[in-house]
Enzyme design. Sequence first.
Site, PDB file in Angstrom:
ATOM      1  N   ASP A   1      66.459  76.309  11.668  1.00  0.00           N
ATOM      2  CA  ASP A   1      65.303  75.823  12.408  1.00  0.00           C
ATOM      3  C   ASP A   1      64.110  76.777  12.289  1.00  0.00           C
ATOM      4  O   ASP A   1      62.962  76.338  12.223  1.00  0.00           O
ATOM      5  CB  ASP A   1      65.659  75.596  13.875  1.00  0.00           C
ATOM      6  CG  ASP A   1      66.650  74.454  14.070  1.00  0.00           C
ATOM      7  OD1 ASP A   1      66.887  73.687  13.115  1.00  0.00           O
ATOM      8  OD2 ASP A   1      67.198  74.340  15.181  1.00  0.00           O
TER       9      ASP A   1
ATOM     10  N   LYS B   1      69.079  57.539  18.530  1.00  0.00           N
ATOM     11  CA  LYS B   1      69.855  58.339  19.483  1.00  0.00           C
ATOM     12  C   LYS B   1      69.548  57.929  20.912  1.00  0.00           C
ATOM     13  O   LYS B   1      68.429  57.544  21.235  1.00  0.00           O
ATOM     14  CB  LYS B   1      69.535  59.824  19.311  1.00  0.00           C
ATOM     15  CG  LYS B   1      69.937  60.368  17.956  1.00  0.00           C
ATOM     16  CD  LYS B   1      69.515  61.803  17.783  1.00  0.00           C
ATOM     17  CE  LYS B   1      69.882  62.282  16.390  1.00  0.00           C
ATOM     18  NZ  LYS B   1      69.279  63.557  16.065  1.00  0.00           N
TER      19      LYS B   1
ATOM     20  N   HIS C   1      65.240  67.850  14.104  1.00  0.00           N
ATOM     21  CA  HIS C   1      66.118  67.334  13.053  1.00  0.00           C
ATOM     22  C   HIS C   1      65.913  65.830  12.846  1.00  0.00           C
ATOM     23  O   HIS C   1      65.582  65.105  13.776  1.00  0.00           O
ATOM     24  CB  HIS C   1      67.578  67.594  13.423  1.00  0.00           C
ATOM     25  CG  HIS C   1      67.860  69.039  13.685  1.00  0.00           C
ATOM     26  ND1 HIS C   1      68.739  69.452  14.660  1.00  0.00           N
ATOM     27  CD2 HIS C   1      67.374  70.170  13.118  1.00  0.00           C
ATOM     28  CE1 HIS C   1      68.786  70.773  14.668  1.00  0.00           C
ATOM     29  NE2 HIS C   1      67.962  71.234  13.748  1.00  0.00           N
TER      30      HIS C   1
ATOM     31  N   TYR D   1      74.532  63.093  23.214  1.00  0.00           N
ATOM     32  CA  TYR D   1      73.704  62.108  22.531  1.00  0.00           C
ATOM     33  C   TYR D   1      74.568  61.188  21.683  1.00  0.00           C
ATOM     34  O   TYR D   1      75.419  61.609  20.926  1.00  0.00           O
ATOM     35  CB  TYR D   1      72.555  62.727  21.740  1.00  0.00           C
ATOM     36  CG  TYR D   1      72.879  63.868  20.829  1.00  0.00           C
ATOM     37  CD1 TYR D   1      72.962  63.677  19.460  1.00  0.00           C
ATOM     38  CD2 TYR D   1      73.082  65.147  21.326  1.00  0.00           C
ATOM     39  CE1 TYR D   1      73.243  64.727  18.608  1.00  0.00           C
ATOM     40  CE2 TYR D   1      73.361  66.196  20.485  1.00  0.00           C
ATOM     41  CZ  TYR D   1      73.452  65.983  19.128  1.00  0.00           C
ATOM     42  OH  TYR D   1      73.735  67.029  18.290  1.00  0.00           O
TER      43      TYR D   1
END
Length: 187
Positions: free
Chosen positions: A166, A70, A61, A130
């Site tokens: 996905d 991140k 992503h 995250y």
Amino acid sequence: MKFIPSSLPGVTVMEPRLFKDDRGFFFEVFHARKYQKEGLHFVLVQLNHSRSQKGILRGLHYQLERPQAKLVRVLQGEIFDVAVDIRVGSPAFGRWEGVLLSSDNNKILHIPGGFAHGFCVLSAEAEVEYACNDFYDPKDERTLRWDDPQVKIEWPLKNPLLSPKDASAPTLRELEGQLPVYAAPRS
């Protein structure tokens, strides 16, 4: 904290200094001054937590208009975490880096904005946290195919469990015009 640069510009593995005794352990996850000293200027605005079963692959992503940097770490279990440089014009365009993150090694992975991110779960279960430097916007999210033949990620599993999004993600070639643009560092 030990900062270890990866083969991709801006992707950094942090190994915290662990203080352990018979009561348990303690370590710093984030310290703004130490990160800044290493060139990682990270402002936390959103903190996410996910739990996944063995064999699940999440990703790859990225955000197009407001790319999120991140900091990824594992609270329980083990994952293979991947960053792919998809910034058009980057000297590392299309290259990837994979790192084993686990609740045993306590490593933290910094992924800059403009990279695609994903992970697969290697343990029976994994809980992943995250931190993001920008807010998530579902309209801005894009997905890169996990097994893109151009990128050639060497995932440590053969038949991952994928979400429908996905599983049907486009390849890097098909995403032309929908990729972040590289901004060269200023001298």
